[in-house]
Design an enzyme around this catalytic site. Structure first.
Site, PDB file in Angstrom:
ATOM      1  N   ASP A   1       0.832  -1.199   0.000  1.00 40.06           N
ATOM      2  CA  ASP A   1       0.000   0.000   0.000  1.00 40.06           C
ATOM      3  C   ASP A   1       0.874   1.260   0.000  1.00 40.06           C
ATOM      4  O   ASP A   1       1.845   1.346   0.756  1.00 40.06           O
ATOM      5  CB  ASP A   1      -0.866  -0.028   1.270  1.00 40.06           C
TER       6      ASP A   1
ATOM      7  N   GLU B   1      14.460 -15.620   0.330  1.00 39.71           N
ATOM      8  CA  GLU B   1      14.803 -16.749   1.212  1.00 39.71           C
ATOM      9  C   GLU B   1      13.794 -17.888   1.053  1.00 39.71           C
ATOM     10  O   GLU B   1      14.017 -18.995   1.524  1.00 39.71           O
ATOM     11  CB  GLU B   1      14.791 -16.305   2.684  1.00 39.71           C
TER      12      GLU B   1
HETATM   13  C1  NOJ Z   1      -4.356   3.003  -0.862  1.00 45.21           C
HETATM   14  C2  NOJ Z   1      -5.489   2.071  -0.587  1.00 45.21           C
HETATM   15  O1  NOJ Z   1      -5.786   1.359  -1.762  1.00 45.21           O
HETATM   16  C3  NOJ Z   1      -6.633   2.925  -0.124  1.00 45.21           C
HETATM   17  O2  NOJ Z   1      -7.828   2.202  -0.033  1.00 45.21           O
HETATM   18  C4  NOJ Z   1      -6.265   3.535   1.210  1.00 45.21           C
HETATM   19  O3  NOJ Z   1      -7.276   4.429   1.596  1.00 45.21           O
HETATM   20  C5  NOJ Z   1      -4.946   4.308   1.110  1.00 45.21           C
HETATM   21  N1  NOJ Z   1      -3.947   3.600   0.381  1.00 45.21           N
HETATM   22  C6  NOJ Z   1      -4.393   4.575   2.490  1.00 45.21           C
HETATM   23  O4  NOJ Z   1      -3.940   3.390   3.068  1.00 45.21           O
END
Ligand code: NOJ
Length: 557
Positions: A217, A268
């Protein structure tokens, strides 16, 4: 919680092919909205396990689960309170093991979401930081600063959060902490070795439990230059800095040092664990995330941002295939996910006009709504054509739950039912992302259309009935059956990761051949076109008088 370390610990998936991900069809599950096995209105891990026959039958290679970790759901689970556990609202670690075993037994891989830029404000470390003094080791795990103004009463800078409103929140002793997203999502300080080590521990924890890969993310935000004086917000928006790595917050080169450590850990394992970066960066800088020395793959959002338009699709495909050939990554393709308006809806809305930079496009996507302007039939028809075009490409295809049913965005969710922080922090400007996160319809009738035995946590519209899984099962021309046929046949296309464009004299038609000899023809125009010789393997709509109708794609053997 008592957890028996059963055979699934250190369990390798049956298939040990280290390249399984390169051309995989990956299906994104948003767990809270997939299937509710315990009747509390929220989808859960047992619900995923129960639907594995459905997922296997769809013809998928891998499942990607959005966060299922303990969370207050301030941002749909992207506010993680404990990275090495399961949210009790969604199940237990034991349920996770059972699910993982079942996914592997069905011949699929499992990818989980890792959220490293920020935790939940409920995370034990953030709670400890709040209870600790300024300058303490506990505060050094996050980004705390004194305020500006005579008495520190103003935030350290004028930065705004991605969801709107200020990016700094004040704590009772007067300091401020940084959150690039909601105030419940404090940003970690990645300069701190303890954070780095803890995430290595988390990656190992899930890898040891059979997870095959990770979706990272906001992969482009971890490294920040927070040297004083902090620049003003206007400076952060300067495109040049977003293109050359000099932006203080986004896409700094130092972030790749973190991913080099992760790669060493991934390697790994046998087969090596995989990763895909969610990095909304300038396309020219995406390859760094997809490097084999780093995460190995990065989402390419270019098609997702484009209108349904032949020229745009052709140049995006050509550019991205060349980019991935240069780095050794495979290309990724995606039209829908939990953050954007579903593609059936986007393609049924009037084309965008004016400047079409990433930021504008994204805002448009996040804005959603526009129900009155929507041509549902055209949108779905184009979505089916676009998906069949994408599934014909070399590289991996990421699909989002519900697109196989041809779901449209759910517009008009009452304000009182909304959950997305983007709505609350931006009321009146953005409706947020709840419209693509409404629980799936499994049956045309029943409580929550077969999603579970209780009302779903987001309200479902009446038109879900006709699109329910069981309603589409028997209909030969349903979107669900189109996906099934295309995904089954796609395996035969997955030889060499190449395509050859075949010139034709209609600028609205794209035609390419794959190394197995099959042809993919997509008609983006308004009139039917003649097809080259060959047997039709699958088409997004039935041919008419042997011709490929408007807004349609066909594969020919
Ligand atoms: C990207 C994620 O896909 C989204 O849903 C989220 O709100 C933001 N990152 C923050 O984590």
């Amino acid at each position: 919680m008592s957890v028996s370390p059963r055979s699934v610990l250190n369990n390798e998936s049956p298939a040990t092919d280290p390249n399984w991900w390169r051309q995989a069809a990956v299906y994104q599950i948003y767990p809270r909205s997939f299937y509710d096995a315990n009747g509390d209105g929220l989808g859960d891990l047992k619900g995923i396990t129960a639907k594995i026959p459905y997922l296997k039958d769809l013809g998928l290679d891998a499942l990607w689960l959005s966060p299922f970790y303990p969370s207050e759901l301030a941002d749909g689970g992207y506010d993680v309170a404990d990275y090495r556990n399961v949210d009790p609202k969604l199940g237990t670690l034991e349920d996770f093991y059972t699910m993982t075993e079942a996914i592997h037994a069905a011949g699929m891989k499992l990818i989980v979401d890792i959220v490293p830029n920020h935790s939940s404000d409920q995370h034990a470390w953030f709670q400890e930081a709040l209870a600790s003094d300024k300058g303490s080791a506990a505060r050094a795990r996050y980004i705390f600063r004194d305020g500006s103004g005579e008495h520190g009463e103003l935030p350290p800078s004028d930065w705004t959060s991605i969801f709107g409103g200020p990016a700094w929140t004040r704590v009772p002793d007067g300091q401020w902490y940084l959150h690039l997203f909601a105030s419940e999502q404090p940003d970690f300080n990645w300069e701190n070795r303890e954070i780095r080590d803890d995430f290595l521990r988390t990656l190992r924890f899930w890898s040891d439990r059979g997870v095959d890969g990770f979706r990272i993310d906001v992969a482009h935000a971890l490294s920040k230059d927070l040297s004083e004086p902090l620049p003003p917000q206007a400076e952060l928006r300067r495109l040049e800095s977003l293109h050359n790595g000099s932006n203080p917050l986004w896409d700094r080169d130092a972030v790749h040092g973190i991913y080099a450590e992760w790669r060493a850990l991934f390697n790994e394992y046998t087969p090596p664990r995989t990763a895909v970066a969610e990095a909304w960066v300038d396309p020219s800088r995406r390859a760094r995330y997809a490097s084999p020395d780093g995460l190995g793959q990065a989402f390419n959002f270019d098609l997702l941002m484009a209108d349904f338009e032949a020229d745009a699709f052709a140049s995006i495909v050509t550019k991205n295939l060349a980019e991935s050939a240069a780095t050794g990554a495979s290309s990724t393709w995606v039209f829908s996910n939990h953050d954007v308006v579903r593609h059936a809806t986007r393609y049924g809305l009037p084309a965008r006009t004016g400047a079409d930079g990433n930021q504008d496009g994204k805002a448009w996507l996040l804005a959603g709504g526009h129900e009155a302007e929507l041509d549902r039939e055209l949108g779905l028809r184009r979505a089916r054509a676009a998906t069949l075009f994408m599934l014909g490409l070399p590289g991996s295809a990421y699909l989002y739950q519900g697109e196989e049913l041809g779901l449209h965005e759910v517009a008009g969710i009452p304000d009182a039912d909304r959950q997305d922080p983007a709505f609350f922090r931006n009321a009146g400007v953005e409706v947020g992302r709840d419209g693509c996160r409404v629980p799936l319809p499994w049956t045309p009738a029943g409580e929550s259309f077969g999603f579970g035995d209780a009302p779903a946590h987001l309200p479902q519209p009446g038109w879900f009935a006709g699109l329910a899984v069981s309603a589409q099962d028997a209909a030969g021309d349903s979107t669900l059956n189109l996906y099934r046929v295309a995904l089954a046949q796609r395996r035969r296309l997955q030889t060499v990761e190449e395509l050859e464009w075949i010139p034709n004299d209609n600028p609205q038609v794209l035609h390419f051949a794959r190394p197995n000899g099959w042809n993919v023809v997509a008609n983006f125009g308004g009139t039917a076109v003649k097809l080259p010789a060959g047997d039709v393997v699958v088409s997004s709509v039935p041919l008419r008088d042997g011709k490929l109708p408007a807004n349609a794609t066909a594969w020919l053997a």
